[in-house]
Design a protein around this motif. Structure first.
Motif, mmCIF file in Angstrom:
data_model
loop_
_atom_site.group_PDB
_atom_site.id
_atom_site.type_symbol
_atom_site.label_atom_id
_atom_site.label_comp_id
_atom_site.label_asym_id
_atom_site.label_seq_id
_atom_site.Cartn_x
_atom_site.Cartn_y
_atom_site.Cartn_z
ATOM 1 N N CYS A 105 0.783 -1.159 -0.043
ATOM 2 C CA CYS A 105 0.095 0.031 0.188
ATOM 3 C C CYS A 105 0.866 1.211 0.107
ATOM 4 O O CYS A 105 1.752 1.407 0.718
ATOM 5 N N THR A 106 0.243 2.114 -0.823
ATOM 6 C CA THR A 106 1.124 3.519 -0.617
ATOM 7 C C THR A 106 0.014 4.586 -0.405
ATOM 8 O O THR A 106 -1.093 4.627 -1.014
ATOM 9 N N GLU A 107 0.485 5.470 0.607
ATOM 10 C CA GLU A 107 -0.517 6.531 0.971
ATOM 11 C C GLU A 107 -0.655 7.521 -0.391
ATOM 12 O O GLU A 107 0.524 7.984 -0.676
ATOM 13 N N MET A 108 -1.747 7.854 -0.695
ATOM 14 C CA MET A 108 -2.040 8.775 -1.750
ATOM 15 C C MET A 108 -1.914 10.343 -1.080
ATOM 16 O O MET A 108 -2.067 10.434 -0.139
ATOM 17 N N GLY A 109 -1.100 10.968 -1.869
ATOM 18 C CA GLY A 109 -0.752 12.505 -1.422
ATOM 19 C C GLY A 109 0.473 12.663 -0.561
ATOM 20 O O GLY A 109 0.847 13.669 -0.360
ATOM 21 N N ALA A 110 0.793 11.444 0.016
ATOM 22 C CA ALA A 110 2.021 11.783 0.838
ATOM 23 C C ALA A 110 3.405 11.610 0.055
ATOM 24 O O ALA A 110 3.412 11.108 -0.815
ATOM 25 N N SER A 111 4.310 12.902 0.117
ATOM 26 C CA SER A 111 5.505 12.611 -0.534
ATOM 27 C C SER A 111 6.406 12.005 0.198
ATOM 28 O O SER A 111 6.381 11.641 1.496
ATOM 29 N N ALA A 112 7.268 11.520 -0.528
ATOM 30 C CA ALA A 112 8.494 10.847 -0.052
ATOM 31 C C ALA A 112 9.554 11.762 1.036
ATOM 32 O O ALA A 112 9.488 12.932 0.548
ATOM 33 N N LYS A 113 9.627 11.262 2.126
ATOM 34 C CA LYS A 113 10.579 11.855 2.910
ATOM 35 C C LYS A 113 12.037 12.200 2.379
ATOM 36 O O LYS A 113 12.787 10.882 2.542
ATOM 37 N N PRO A 114 12.484 13.096 2.397
ATOM 38 C CA PRO A 114 14.057 13.128 2.110
ATOM 39 C C PRO A 114 15.088 12.675 3.254
ATOM 40 O O PRO A 114 14.542 12.991 4.287
ATOM 41 N N SER A 115 15.971 12.023 2.835
ATOM 42 C CA SER A 115 16.883 11.512 3.833
ATOM 43 C C SER A 115 17.757 12.693 4.386
ATOM 44 O O SER A 115 18.199 13.687 3.578
ATOM 45 N N THR A 116 18.158 12.819 5.591
ATOM 46 C CA THR A 116 19.057 13.826 6.179
ATOM 47 C C THR A 116 20.325 13.095 6.875
ATOM 48 O O THR A 116 20.311 11.739 7.064
ATOM 49 N N GLU A 117 21.239 13.910 6.841
ATOM 50 C CA GLU A 117 22.560 13.066 7.828
ATOM 51 C C GLU A 117 22.167 12.858 8.942
ATOM 52 O O GLU A 117 22.952 11.767 9.393
ATOM 53 N N SER A 118 21.258 13.301 9.684
ATOM 54 C CA SER A 118 20.855 12.881 11.232
ATOM 55 C C SER A 118 19.883 11.469 11.149
ATOM 56 O O SER A 118 19.409 11.219 12.037
ATOM 57 N N ASN A 119 19.551 11.224 9.971
ATOM 58 C CA ASN A 119 18.849 9.780 9.759
ATOM 59 C C ASN A 119 19.242 8.799 10.564
ATOM 60 O O ASN A 119 20.332 8.431 9.944
ATOM 61 N N THR A 120 18.433 8.230 11.513
ATOM 62 C CA THR A 120 19.175 7.109 12.044
ATOM 63 C C THR A 120 19.013 5.561 11.410
ATOM 64 O O THR A 120 19.545 4.763 11.538
ATOM 65 N N SER A 121 18.091 5.627 10.448
ATOM 66 C CA SER A 121 17.794 4.516 9.684
ATOM 67 C C SER A 121 18.730 4.180 8.480
ATOM 68 O O SER A 121 18.466 3.503 7.771
ATOM 69 N N CYS A 122 19.524 5.074 8.497
ATOM 70 C CA CYS A 122 20.631 5.078 7.325
ATOM 71 C C CYS A 122 21.660 4.279 7.308
ATOM 72 O O CYS A 122 22.290 4.036 8.358
ATOM 73 N N ASN A 123 21.713 3.013 6.538
ATOM 74 C CA ASN A 123 22.516 2.124 6.742
ATOM 75 C C ASN A 123 23.443 1.993 5.483
ATOM 76 O O ASN A 123 23.340 2.505 4.511
ATOM 77 N N ALA A 124 24.250 0.994 5.357
ATOM 78 C CA ALA A 124 25.400 0.855 4.303
ATOM 79 C C ALA A 124 24.608 0.679 3.146
ATOM 80 O O ALA A 124 24.982 1.239 1.861
ATOM 81 N N LEU A 125 23.435 -0.010 2.933
ATOM 82 C CA LEU A 125 22.858 -0.192 1.570
ATOM 83 C C LEU A 125 22.206 1.072 1.155
ATOM 84 O O LEU A 125 22.321 1.539 -0.055
ATOM 85 N N LEU A 126 21.592 1.876 2.066
ATOM 86 C CA LEU A 126 21.073 3.160 1.603
ATOM 87 C C LEU A 126 22.154 4.106 1.466
ATOM 88 O O LEU A 126 21.826 4.889 0.190
ATOM 89 N N LYS A 127 23.016 4.096 1.795
ATOM 90 C CA LYS A 127 24.505 4.975 1.354
ATOM 91 C C LYS A 127 24.777 4.569 0.318
ATOM 92 O O LYS A 127 24.920 5.380 -0.717
ATOM 93 N N ALA A 128 24.934 3.176 -0.314
ATOM 94 C CA ALA A 128 25.301 2.913 -1.418
ATOM 95 C C ALA A 128 24.450 3.361 -2.674
ATOM 96 O O ALA A 128 24.835 3.525 -3.777
ATOM 97 N N ALA A 129 23.120 3.378 -2.066
ATOM 98 C CA ALA A 129 22.135 3.809 -3.171
ATOM 99 C C ALA A 129 22.045 5.144 -3.443
ATOM 100 O O ALA A 129 21.434 5.724 -4.109
ATOM 101 N N GLY A 130 22.729 6.021 -2.424
ATOM 102 C CA GLY A 130 22.716 7.425 -2.492
ATOM 103 C C GLY A 130 21.505 8.160 -1.827
ATOM 104 O O GLY A 130 21.084 9.035 -2.286
ATOM 105 N N LYS A 131 20.701 7.217 -1.194
ATOM 106 C CA LYS A 131 19.612 7.709 -0.683
ATOM 107 C C LYS A 131 19.614 8.444 0.919
ATOM 108 O O LYS A 131 18.826 9.167 1.430
ATOM 109 N N CYS A 132 21.035 8.112 1.296
ATOM 110 C CA CYS A 132 21.307 9.164 2.444
ATOM 111 C C CYS A 132 22.847 9.311 2.693
ATOM 112 O O CYS A 132 23.377 8.662 1.794
ATOM 113 N N LYS A 133 23.210 10.061 3.680
ATOM 114 C CA LYS A 133 24.671 10.222 3.879
ATOM 115 C C LYS A 133 25.211 9.830 4.848
ATOM 116 O O LYS A 133 24.677 9.410 6.005
#
Length: 133
Positions: A105-133
């Motif tokens: 399910c995808t919520e309609m009208g909700a925009s994707a939340k941009p990743s920030t440097e302080s994002n605690t859910s940033c892992n090695a895979l997300l970093k490699a994909a360029g989704k967070c720093k």
């Protein structure tokens, strides 16, 4: 002797053809048994799987606009708080019974939340994909 040999060949040929016919019938039977989403996905399965996907009780939302497309069933969900979701499940019927996937399910009208440097859910895979720093 030649007639005996010919008879043995005929018997083997008949067995082979019978086996091929049985295999063909079994194959066609399995194709007919495997159902599409309209048969496999019940309304109850949609409500149950959607409840788990969006984290709400079954009574807290309604399902509408169901469309079966081959193995995939798409539908809309409206919660009692006014949120809208677009969802889908896939399903088949096989020898083990009905199999329905988890609801996506995808919520309609909700925009994707941009990743920030302080994002605690940033892992090695997300970093490699360029989704967070």
């Amino acid at each position: 002797m030649r007639k005996l040999k010919q008879t043995k060949i005929n018997i083997k040929l008949k067995r082979y053809l019978k086996m091929k016919k049985s295999l063909l019938v079994a194959s066609l039977g399995s194709i007919l048994i495997v159902g599409c989403a309209s048969v496999a996905v019940t309304d109850d399965a949609i409500v149950k799987n959607t409840s788990m996907a969006i984290g709400l009780e079954k009574s807290a939302f309604t399902v509408s606009d169901r469309e079966n497309d081959g193995l995939k069933t798409t539908y809309k969900v409206k919660t009692s708080t006014g949120k809208s979701y677009s969802c889908y499940v896939t399903g088949t019927v096989s020898v083990v019974g009905r199999v329905v996937s988890d609801a996506i399910c995808t919520e309609m009208g909700a925009s994707a939340k941009p990743s920030t440097e302080s994002n605690t859910s940033c892992n090695a895979l997300l970093k490699a994909a360029g989704k967070c720093k």
